[in-house]
Design a protein around this motif. Structure first.
Motif, PDB file in Angstrom:
ATOM      1  N   GLN A 235      27.837  45.510  44.557  1.00 35.77           N
ATOM      2  CA  GLN A 235      28.946  44.822  45.217  1.00 35.77           C
ATOM      3  C   GLN A 235      30.300  45.478  44.951  1.00 35.77           C
ATOM      4  O   GLN A 235      31.339  44.885  45.231  1.00 35.77           O
TER       5      GLN A 235
ATOM      6  N   GLN B  10      31.091  44.411  41.300  1.00 36.60           N
ATOM      7  CA  GLN B  10      32.112  43.625  42.010  1.00 36.60           C
ATOM      8  C   GLN B  10      33.527  44.181  41.848  1.00 36.60           C
ATOM      9  O   GLN B  10      34.494  43.499  42.204  1.00 36.60           O
TER      10      GLN B  10
ATOM     11  N   LYS C  18      34.402  43.441  38.053  1.00 34.20           N
ATOM     12  CA  LYS C  18      35.346  42.601  38.800  1.00 34.20           C
ATOM     13  C   LYS C  18      36.792  43.053  38.628  1.00 34.20           C
ATOM     14  O   LYS C  18      37.707  42.234  38.630  1.00 34.20           O
TER      15      LYS C  18
END
Lengths: 325, 325, 325
Positions: B251, B269, B287
Motif C-alpha cells: 500500500q 502505507q 505510514k
C-alpha cells in the motif's frame, strides 16, 4: 509517416512561425532528453536555461517568454499544446481488431457502430454499447449496463449489473465498478448483509485509474461527476457523490454517502469519513483524514484534517516546543 | 517421492551432520508446529527454548548456537538455508500444461522454448516471450511488449503495450503494468488529458505483489530496478525511477517523477510526493508521508516525514506536555 | 411480479398491520426519495420528521417510535428488517446460466449441484466446488482449491492453488486470494525469495470487497475467521489470523503474522505492523498505525495508535499550546 514541423505548427495555429517546415518529428520529449527528431516544450520556468542546450528540432514556448529563436514555436499554453500535439499525432494505441469471435456477447446486447471488442470479453444480457467504444480482452460487463459512445475499457475491467457509464470515459485495467457497498446490520453478534440494490452512474469524460473500485449504492446511486479524473487504487464507497471536474489522486478513499462538490482536489492517500459534505473547490493535502464537513474553497491538511494555516501554526509550535527543552 | 534428510543435508553441504539420513521429510514447519515428518529451523534466538520441545525430525541451526543434538543440521544462515531448501524440494507450483489452445496468441508474437500459457490469455501483436516463461489464465499482454526468460505472470495480470519486463520476474494476480499516468492540463475549468506515450521498463529479478499498479511514463520511461521487491496494492506513478534491490511494502504510493536510489526500504502505507530525490539506503517507517528530498542513508518517519531521532524527540515532548497539565 | 405490502408484512410477521395489503411495491428507498411504489424505513431518529412528508407507500418503523399511521409497519429493528426484505424480494442478481461451454474445467475437478459458471472461468486440477456456487466470468481457481456451498465468486477473481474457501462466502471482482506472502532473506545485498508454501483458509460467511488481497502463509495458514467482512482494497499479509465477525474497512493493511481476535473493528486506511496480538473487540479509528499489541476491548487512534482518551487529551494539549503563543 510521421508529421512535419509544418503539420504541427499549422495544427496549433502558429501562423507566424517561420522555422524549418519540412523537418519530420518522431515524437515529443523533455528539453533535456530531446534529440533532433523531437519536439520539446517549456512549461515550468525553472527549465528555461535548457532552451539554450536542448537538441530538440523545435520547442513549444509561451508567448510571454523573452528572447527568440527560429526553433521556438510560440503558443499561449505550452503544456496544453503538448497535450494536443500528442493526442493528434503521437497517441495512437493498439486496439482490438473489430469484434473478436472469442468474446461472449449475449444476443440481447445492443452494440453500436465502430466498436472494438477483444477476446474473452463477456457482455451479458441487455447491455447497451455506444458507437466507437473499445473494450479490451477479459473485461466483464454485467447485465443491463450501458456504456456511452467513445468510451475505452481496458483489459480485465469488471463492471457489475445495471451500471451507467457516460461518453468518452476511460477505465483502466483492474477497475471494478458496481461491487456491493459495505453495509451490514448487526444482529446477535453477527453482521447481516444489507443487499446493495442501487447502482453506479458515471458521467461523461471521467477517467478511472488502474485497480480503483467504485461501489454501487445501497439504494439509489453512487455518482462520479462529469470530467472527474480518478487515479489508481482509489476507493469510492456506496452512495458517494463526487462532483464535476474533481481530481482524486492515488489511494484516496471516500466512505459511504459522503458528497464532494465540483472542482475538489484530493491528494494521494487521503481519506474521508462517511456522510460528510465537502464544498466546491476544496483542496485536501496528501495523507489527510477528513472527519468533518469542509466549507467551499477551504484547504485542509492532517489527520484529523484542519485548515492549512492552522496546520502550519501547529507544526511551528511543535518545533518551538522541542527547541525549548 | 519426498526427499530424505540425507538429500537435504547434502544439498546444504552439511558434511559433518551425522543424523538419521533415511528419514523422509514432507515439508518445513516452525519449531512449535513441526511433527516427525518436518524439518524446522531456528532463525530468531527468542525461539531457542523450542529446540528442546520441538517434534521436528531435524532443525537447521546456525553454527554459533551453543549446544548440540543429533537432530541439529548446522548451517551458516538458517533463514537463507530454509529458503533454499523450500525452493529446491517443496515449492513446486501447478503450472499450465504447455500452450493452451484456448489462449489468443497473435501470429506475429514470438514465443520462446518451454513456455506455458493458460487458457484465456491474450498475447497481442509483436509481443516477445522469452524461454521458460509461465503465463497463467486470463492474463493480457498488449502489443509490442517483451517478457524476459524465466518470468512468471499469474492469472488476470494486465500488461499494456510496449512494456519491457526482465528475466526471472514474478507478477502476481491483479497487477497492472503500463496504464496511463495521471497527467492533465487545466484548461477552461476542465482537465485535458495529456496522452501518456512513454513506457514501463522492469529490470531482472523484480517481484510485484497482487493488485499493484505501475503507470507508464508520460514521455520516456517508468523504471523498476533490478532485484526490487514490491508488495501488494502498491502504486507507482508515471516517470518514477525505483533503484535496485529496494523493498516497497504493501500500500505504498509514489507520485510522479520521484526517484528512489538503490537499497531503499519503504514500510507499509507510506507515500512520496512527486519530483523528489530519495538517496540510496534510505529507510522510511510505516505510514509516513515524504514531502521533501531525503539524503542517502537517512531514516525518516511521520507525516510529514522527519528523521527518526527528531520524531522520537517530538513524541517525547508531546508526552511531557500532556503530563504537565 | 413485484410483491404486495401484504406479502412483505406477512414475511416480517407484522400481524397487527392493517394498511393497504394489495399495493404493489417496486423496491425500497430512503424516506426522502421514496415514491408511492416504494417501501421506506426509519432507522436513524434524525430522519423522523420525514415520516410526515415521505411519499412512500409504507414505512418500516420501530416498535418504540411514538405516533401512529396506517402506513407504518411496526418491526423490532427497521434496519435489519430492511435487509431482510431486500434480500427476500429485491436482491436477485443476474447469474450465469448453468455451466458455460466457454469455461475451462479440468476433468479432475468436482462440481456440486446447481452450480453456475460463466464464460472464460478456469477451474484447474482437483478443485472441489460445493453446491449452489456461482462463479462469474474470468475468475481463476487454481489447482487443489475448495469452494464451499453457496459461495459467490464475481468476475475476474483470482484464487491461487490449495486455497480453502468456506460456505456462503462472497468474493468481489479483482480479489486475489493466496498470492505469495512478502518474504525475502537478505543475502549479499540481494533479497532471496522465501518460497511461500502455506495456504489461505477462509471460513464460512466471509465477504471480501473488490480488489482486496489475502496472501498465502509462508508455512502454515493465513486465516480469515467466520463471519468477518472485509471492504475493498484491503491487504492481509502472510500468516495473519483474523478472528470471527471482524470488520476491516477499505484500504486497511495487516502485516505478516499479526493476529486479530474476534469482533475487532478496524476503520478505513489503518494499518498494523507485523507479529502483533490484537485482542477481542478492539476498535481502531480510521487512518491509525498500530505498532504494538492492543489488549481486549481497547479503542485506539492515531499514528502511532494510542488509546482514544489519550489521543483526545493530546489534541487538546496541542490546541492550548497554539493558543498560548
Amino acid at each position: 509517416m510521421p508529421p512535419t514541423l509544418g503539420d504541427i505548427a499549422d495544427f496549433l495555429g502558429a501562423s507566424s512561425w517561420s522555422g524549418p517546415r519540412e523537418t519530420r518529428i518522431a515524437g515529443m520529449a523533455p528539453l533535456a532528453d530531446a534529440t533532433a527528431e523531437h519536439l520539446a516544450f517549456l512549461s515550468n520556468p525553472k527549465y528555461a536555461p535548457q532552451l539554450e542546450t536542448t537538441q530538440a528540432a523545435a520547442v513549444l514556448v509561451a508567448n510571454d517568454v523573452p528572447g527568440d529563436s527560429p526553433r521556438w514555436i510560440r503558443v499561449p499554453n505550452p503544456y496544453l499544446a503538448m497535450a494536443l500535439v500528442l493526442r493528434r499525432f503521437f497517441a495512437a494505441k493498439p486496439r482490438p481488431d473489430g469484434i473478436s469471435p472469442l468474446a461472449s456477447i449475449a444476443p440481447s446486447a445492443r452494440i453500436g457502430n465502430n466498436v472494438a471488442i477483444g477476446p474473452f470479453v463477456t457482455i451479458a444480457n441487455d447491455v447497451a454499447i455506444g458507437d466507437d467504444v473499445t473494450i479490451y480482452q477479459g473485461a466483464s460487463i454485467e447485465a443491463g449496463s450501458t456504456i456511452g459512445a467513445g468510451t475505452t475499457i481496458y483489459a480485465n475491467v469488471s463492471i457489475y449489473d445495471r451500471t451507467i457509464i457516460g461518453k468518452r470515459c476511460i477505465l483502466h485495467s483492474g477497475v471494478v465498478i458496481g461491487a456491493d457497498g459495505y453495509g451490514f446490520a448487526p444482529y446477535e453478534g453477527r453482521h447481516e448483509k444489507i443487499p446493495q440494490v442501487g447502482i453506479v452512474r458515471i458521467e461523461d469524460d471521467v477517467e478511472i485509474g488502474a485497480g480503483s473500485t467504485i461501489d454501487r449504492a445501497a439504494l439509489g446511486e453512487t455518482v462520479i461527476g462529469e470530467g472527474t479524473k480518478i487515479d489508481n487504487l482509489v476507493q469510492v464507497g456506496h452512495n458517494v457523490k463526487v462532483g464535476k471536474h474533481c481530481l482524486l489522486v492515488a489511494q484516496v478513499g471516500i466512505a459511504g454517502s459522503t458528497e464532494l462538490g465540483d472542482h475538489v482536489v484530493v491528494a494521494g492517500q487521503s481519506g474521508f469519513a462517511g456522510h460528510l459534505k465537502i464544498g466546491n473547490r476544496v483542496q485536501v493535502a496528501a495523507k489527510s483524514a477528513v472527519f468533518d464537513d469542509v466549507p467551499e474553497g477551504t484547504k485542509v491538511m492532517g489527520a484529523p484534517a484542519i485548515p492549512f494555516r492552522e496546520f502550519a501554526r501547529r507544526e511551528l509550535a511543535l518545533k518551538k516546543l522541542m527547541r525549548k527543552r
